[in-house]
Scaffold this active site. Structure first.
Site, short mmCIF file in Angstrom:
data_model
loop_
_atom_site.label_atom_id
_atom_site.label_comp_id
_atom_site.label_asym_id
_atom_site.label_seq_id
_atom_site.Cartn_x
_atom_site.Cartn_y
_atom_site.Cartn_z
N GLU A 214 52.55 49.20 44.39
CA GLU A 214 51.31 49.09 43.62
C GLU A 214 50.28 50.16 43.97
O GLU A 214 49.93 50.35 45.14
CB GLU A 214 50.68 47.71 43.82
CG GLU A 214 49.44 47.48 42.98
CD GLU A 214 49.00 46.03 42.93
OE1 GLU A 214 47.91 45.77 42.38
OE2 GLU A 214 49.75 45.15 43.41
N LYS A 230 50.77 41.86 38.65
CA LYS A 230 50.65 40.40 38.66
C LYS A 230 51.75 39.83 37.79
O LYS A 230 51.91 40.23 36.63
CB LYS A 230 49.29 39.95 38.11
CG LYS A 230 48.18 39.93 39.12
CD LYS A 230 48.40 38.83 40.12
CE LYS A 230 47.50 39.02 41.34
NZ LYS A 230 47.97 38.23 42.47
#
Length: 403
Positions: A214, A230
């Site tokens: 990420e 997410k």
């Protein structure tokens, strides 16, 4: 300003620079020139002090919109930058939460690199020149039971029901004793499939290994980019279809995308924030994860310190609203986040590339530490959230197995 000299080579085996984001063409020629570390007892604003330290060592980052000059192969290259979740909380005036479980690990570290003679590839050796000591790792001891983790999820749902928060990321911790040289194990972790920010950073008595997919924040050609993740499912055809069809996962994801848009808007040119990619499914090890890309034009005069205050700690590992979520995190998590859920990467004039330290492990003199968690919304099932955290932690733990 206190200035720490190079210290990692005195306590851990030497290795070529493995910091995420370091220029690939320079890695074999990088030599540590200066180091600064911050802990809360040191006082002051760690973001401002880090920016000042970098400027004092030939890396001015006071105006990120200014085009970088030509890369000087004989001068400073850039710097590794690590900012913990606790330091990020301090930057926004939120409680730091429980104590850092990793003995000796600073909350901020800056390591400045210049160019020097090349380092030949080969096996890691200790500072004495002796072969690296074999690695052994014991069983992990959890900092909370599955029931306690589920109870924390239930407590977040209650807070959502009261209207205190919309989403909170809840993280658990585990630690195991080890002996031997930790760096090969941490390097194996950094090489996991999908680790966009795979790398290591070491200091006196501590080291971090990161396999994060990420992006917390990237600056390239005057544009800021963040890629929040997410939503998680097993990396099967059925898992991918389930992730794409999940209204709960999509709602959780979009909530964090909105938070990240707001974070970037604080440091961007007016009207320049955009969502370039929404809910794209990417693979990390044996998991599918949903990722979006948000970008914005950097505002004139924006410095590194203000950028760190805007994006740290990352929205995908805090929740929304961010400050209210941090209050819940400090109240619920029994052990500090240590090296996890912070930032690790590379900074240089004209270029920043910081990963969010999910899928991350850290070692001190006696123990190896790991963390995992997930975002909790009103639609979260406590037992499913416990299982998701275990699935995220499993590949990390597997690479750290003793032998």
């Amino acid at each position: 300003m206190r200035q720490d000299g190079p210290d990692g080579v005195d306590t851990l085996p030497g290795l070529t620079v493995g910091t995420p984001g370091a220029p690939a063409g320079c890695r074999r020629t990088l030599v540590e020139r200066a180091r600064w570390q911050w802990r809360p007892a040191d006082g002051g604003d760690p973001a401002a002090r880090a920016e000042e330290f970098l400027a004092a060592h030939g890396l001015p980052l006071h105006d990120l919109a200014r085009p970088a000059g030509r890369h000087d192969a004989a001068g400073m290259c850039g710097a590794a930058l690590y900012v913990s979740a606790a330091a990020g909380a301090a930057l926004v005036g939120a409680p730091a939460g429980a104590a850092n479980p990793v003995t000796g690990l600073p909350e901020v570290a800056v390591v400045v690199y210049g160019h020097g003679p090349g380092t030949p590839p080969g096996a890691a050796v200790a500072a004495t020149g002796a072969p690296a000591t074999p690695w052994w790792r014991g069983a992990f001891a959890e900092s909370w039971t599955p029931r306690q983790h589920a109870d924390a999820v239930t407590a977040v749902r209650a807070a959502i029901g009261r209207g205190d928060v919309y989403q909170v990321n809840v993280v658990g911790h585990a630690a195991a004793r080890y002996t031997g040289d930790p760096l090969p194990a941490l390097s194996r972790l950094a090489a996991l499939p999908g680790a966009r920010y795979g790398g290591t950073l070491a200091g006196a008595g501590w080291a971090i290994g990161c396999a994060s997919p990420e992006t917390l924040v990237e600056l390239t050609d005057g544009r800021l980019i963040t890629r929040p993740i997410k939503g998680t499912r097993p990396a099967t055809a059925a898992g991918r279809a389930e992730l794409l069809a999940s209204a709960k996962e999509r709602a959780e994801h979009v909530m964090i995308v909105d938070l990240e848009r707001n974070d970037l808007a604080r440091v961007a040119r007016t009207g320049s924030v955009r969502v370039d990619d929404l809910f794209a499914v990417r693979r990390w090890c044996d998991l599918w994860q949903a990722e979006s890309t948000v970008s914005a034009a950097v505002a004139d005069g924006l410095g590194l310190a203000d950028l760190l205050r805007a994006v740290c700690p990352g929205g995908s590992v805090t929740g929304a609203p961010k400050l209210a979520a941090l209050d819940r995190i400090a109240a619920l998590e029994p052990v500090g986040r240590g090296a996890s859920m912070g930032a690790l990467g590379w900074v240089a004039p004209g270029r920043i590339d910081l990963g969010l330290t999910i899928r991350t492990a850290a070692v001190d003199a006696e123990r190896v530490h790991v963390w995992a968690g997930g975002g909790i919304t009103w639609g979260s099932d406590p037992d499913a959230e416990v299982a998701e955290a275990a699935a995220k932690a499993a590949p990390v733990r597997a690479t750290l197995v003793g032998g």
